[in-house]
Scaffold this active site. Structure first.
Site: not given
Ligand SMILES: NC(=O)c1ccc[n+]([C@@H]2O[C@H](COP(=O)([O-])OP(=O)(O)OC[C@H]3O[C@@H](n4cnc5c(N)ncnc54)[C@H](OP(=O)(O)O)[C@@H]3O)[C@@H](O)[C@H]2O)c1
Length: 224
Positions: A53, A131, A146, A150
């Protein structure tokens, strides 16, 4: 063989990063909050799964002890949370602080813990998944926890690039696009596969000359 360390690797972009790097023959060290529930990740050959975590400093330290002094070539601070939707009059400051702890401090906790491993590696690359919502020049009135988390990450990662510029390290900030994950939602523009294809290309081509810079997954420079 390249060693890649990824946080939040059990789903979404992190899982696809683990899949693609492992398929390429890399040793993947994956950190997840609940290894017992990380079946999709554990099914990927070449991935070592650890409890992590990123908001808990003791867990980051334990993770570092489990990995030991092994060289790490590429660290990808991917774990992130969106935080609750909130507006003036209803700000949830506890949630806001948790969002900052994961999104802004989590990458820095990992960078600090694993700096000796990165220095011992060949690529010496530290990537933070940010992001475009963190770009101050795109500020709107929504998603403030958020956006702020970022924006803070961007500022600090660029600061680390500057303060450690003589160490041969590359600190890069990458926006993954609007991606179809739990966070991005089904209406997002690209798949995790498309995002990670682009992210891996950016990571492969980056070197100290790009340290402290901010790009999208498709290579476009982003505004601060
Ligand atoms: N998807 C988009 O459109 C988008 C756009 C811009 C930026 N991002 C960035 O891309 C990254 C990945 O996003 P995603 O879209 O893959 O999101 P996601 O599907 O919600 O997955 C988030 C991941 O982060 C993990 N996580 C959350 N809190 C945590 C903690 N305290 N310690 C360790 N792991 C933790 C989650 O684990 P759990 O399963 O345990 O919750 C999950 O594996 C993030 O940094 C997000 O801000 C995403």
């Amino acid at each position: 063989m390249t060693t890649v360390l990824i946080s939040g690797a059990n789903r979404g972009i992190g899982l696809e990063l683990a899949r693609q790097y492992a398929a390429d023959g890399a040793d993947v060290i994956a950190g997840v909050r609940d290894p017992g529930a990380a079946d999709a990740l554990k099914a990927v050959a070449g991935v070592e799964v650890h409890a992590l975590d990123v908001s808990e400093e003791t867990q980051v330290r334990t993770f570092r002890q489990e990995v030991g002094d092994r060289p790490v070539d590429i660290l990808i601070a991917n774990a992130g949370v969106f935080g609750a939707h909130q507006a003036m009059g209803g700000f949830d400051f506890e949630d806001w602080l948790r969002t900052y702890s994961v999104n802004s401090l989590g990458p820095v906790r990992l960078a600090q813990a694993f700096l000796p491993n990165l220095k011992a590696g060949i690529d010496k690359k530290l990537l933070a998944i940010t992001s475009t919502l963190g770009s101050t020049s795109t500020t709107a009135g929504d998603m403030l926890a958020y956006r702020g988390s970022k924006a803070a990450l961007n500022n600090v990662w660029a600061g680390l690039a500057a303060s450690l510029k003589d160490e041969g390290l590359t600190f890069l900030l990458l926006h993954p696009g609007w991606v179809k994950t739990d966070m991005g939602g089904a209406g997002a523009q690209i798949t995790p596969e498309q995002s990670v294809d682009g992210l891996r290309a950016r990571i492969a081509e980056a070197g100290p000359a790009q340290s402290g810079k901010l790009f999208a997954y498709d290579g476009k420079p982003l505004p601060w």
